[in-house]
Write an enzyme that holds these catalytic residues in place. Structure first.
Site, short mmCIF file in Angstrom:
data_model
loop_
_atom_site.label_atom_id
_atom_site.label_comp_id
_atom_site.label_asym_id
_atom_site.label_seq_id
_atom_site.Cartn_x
_atom_site.Cartn_y
_atom_site.Cartn_z
N THR A 13 0.81 -1.23 0.00
CA THR A 13 0.00 0.00 0.00
C THR A 13 0.83 1.27 0.00
OG1 THR A 13 -1.80 -1.11 1.14
CG2 THR A 13 -1.72 1.27 1.38
N SER A 59 1.31 -7.64 -1.21
CA SER A 59 2.04 -8.70 -0.50
C SER A 59 1.26 -10.00 -0.40
CB SER A 59 2.51 -8.23 0.88
OG SER A 59 1.45 -8.18 1.80
N ASP A 91 0.05 -7.10 4.61
CA ASP A 91 -0.68 -8.37 4.78
C ASP A 91 0.24 -9.55 5.11
OD1 ASP A 91 -3.06 -7.12 4.41
OD2 ASP A 91 -3.32 -7.74 2.32
N CYS A 273 -3.98 -19.47 20.74
CA CYS A 273 -4.10 -18.32 21.64
C CYS A 273 -3.12 -17.24 21.18
CB CYS A 273 -3.74 -18.70 23.07
SG CYS A 273 -4.84 -19.94 23.74
N1 ASP Z 1 -2.84 -5.60 0.50
C1 ASP Z 1 -1.75 -4.74 0.89
C2 ASP Z 1 -0.48 -5.54 0.87
O1 ASP Z 1 -0.24 -6.32 1.74
C3 ASP Z 1 -2.01 -4.18 2.23
C4 ASP Z 1 -0.97 -3.23 2.74
O2 ASP Z 1 0.10 -3.05 2.24
O3 ASP Z 1 -1.26 -2.59 3.77
O4 ASP Z 1 0.29 -5.41 -0.05
#
Ligand code: ASP
Length: 347
Positions: A13, A59, A91, A273
């Site tokens: 992101t 990711s 992710d 847990c």
């Molecule tokens: N879907 C994105 C990723 O993991 C989420 C992020 O970067 O916050 O690339």
């Protein structure tokens, strides 16, 4: 003398832009935005170079082959730079950070993973702070391990897990305290960092053998295990209840686990847990698992257990040695048990 930090932008992101189908990585955007931030070029921030990967990934698409590619990139630039910042999607950041913590043997420099929940091109974003602080942390001469920095917390990479899909406080380290709390000051807890070791730096490429993680649930049967544990699967992280328990009576999973163990599969018991450790001697509902050859993952995260398994498979170790090493603290990923590790049966 000012250190230079190597920044690898792998996707995520942080450098994404809005498209008709939602956020997607946009080549060149991150560096363009970074050039517009004068604070990155002040005295308090180390010099840096940015390497943008040819294929920028969400990711969710990262695999062990990508972990090896990132490891090779770090290894190729290891001598030339004082530290590394890996910009990565949130992710699967904890999977990649965990795996690399094992693969980068003898690491003596900081490797800081970060990313953001909101892209750097948005007016309101968490990218700017995460990036600037990570650059400063990557300049540290005390950090010699793979870390994750996010929203004021410096965490050990192989202890961290993602706990919020949208909040800025996306990561936590349930079984080990934060290595640093970054607020008004940069409070690094030196006593919690990995100590220097004499091992020379070396990259071990991730194993490529198939492994899996499976959450135990009420109603799980031996056939569910059998279907997942088919050859060529080499390792299974079994997410059990509480201190490592699973249903024995009427489920048929004991036979299925024994069969898999007898074929040489490494089965690691971790707890569902969020906090605490596995203790296979705690309850009768767990000790039969040890008798079936299942080993304890103690308080490792699922991410750490998977990354460690693949690292040990990558080292081509015999099964008995993989089982032994899985139960030993290699990079601060598990809290050593108070009594000696019991050798698991391998026959
Ligand atoms: N879907 C994105 C990723 O993991 C989420 C992020 O970067 O916050 O690339």
């Amino acid at each position: 003398m000012k250190n230079t930090v190597y920044v690898a932008y792998t996707g995520g992101t942080i450098g994404m832009a809005r498209t008709a189908n939602g956020f997607a990585p946009e080549p060149g955007l991150l560096e363009r935005m970074m050039r517009r931030l004068p604070e990155l070029y002040g005295d308090q921030v180390p010099d840096f170079v940015v390497k943008e990967y040819d294929t920028l990934k969400d990711s969710a698409d990262m695999s062990p082959a990508d972990w090896t590619a990132i490891g090779e990139d770090i290894a190729a630039n290891y001598d030339a730079y004082g530290g590394f910042v890996i910009l990565h999607g949130t992710d699967t950041m904890t999977y990649t950070a965990s795996a690399l913590s094992f693969m980068l043997e003898g690491l003596a420099k900081p490797v800081i993973f970060t990313g953001s929940q909101i892209p750097i091109c948005e007016v309101r974003n968490d990218a700017r702070n995460n990036l600037i602080t990570s650059l400063i942390l990557a300049d540290s001469r005390d950090i010699r391990e793979v870390c994750l920095y996010f929203n004021g917390l410096l965490l050990r990479g192989n202890r961290s897990t993602k706990v919020h899909s949208v909040g800025f406080d996306a990561f936590t380290s349930p079984n080990y305290p934060a290595l640093g709390n970054i607020g008004i000051g940069l409070d690094i807890h030196a006593d919690r960092l990995l100590k220097p070791n004499a091992e020379p730096f070396r990259l071990v490429r991730s194993g490529t053998d198939p492994v899996a993680a499976l959450r135990v649930f009420p109603g799980i049967t031996g056939d569910v295990i059998r279907n997942i544990a088919k050859p060529p699967l080499r390792g299974l992280v079994l997410e059990c209840y509480g201190v490592g328990n699973a249903p024995r009576h009427g489920s048929g999973i004991l036979d299925a686990l024994k069969e898999a163990n007898d074929r040489g599969m490494v089965i690691v018991d971790v707890t569902q847990c969020i906090r605490g450790s596995v203790d296979l001697t705690g309850y009768a509902a767990g000790s039969w698992l040890a008798d079936a050859g299942v080993i304890s993952g103690y308080d490792m995260t699922v991410e750490a257990a998977l990354g460690k398994l693949l690292y040990l498979l990558g080292r081509q170790l015999p099964v008995a040695e993989i089982k032994h090493e899985m139960q030993r603290d290699l990079r601060g990923e598990l809290t050593a048990p108070p009594r000696p590790v019991v050798e698991a049966r391998t026959d």
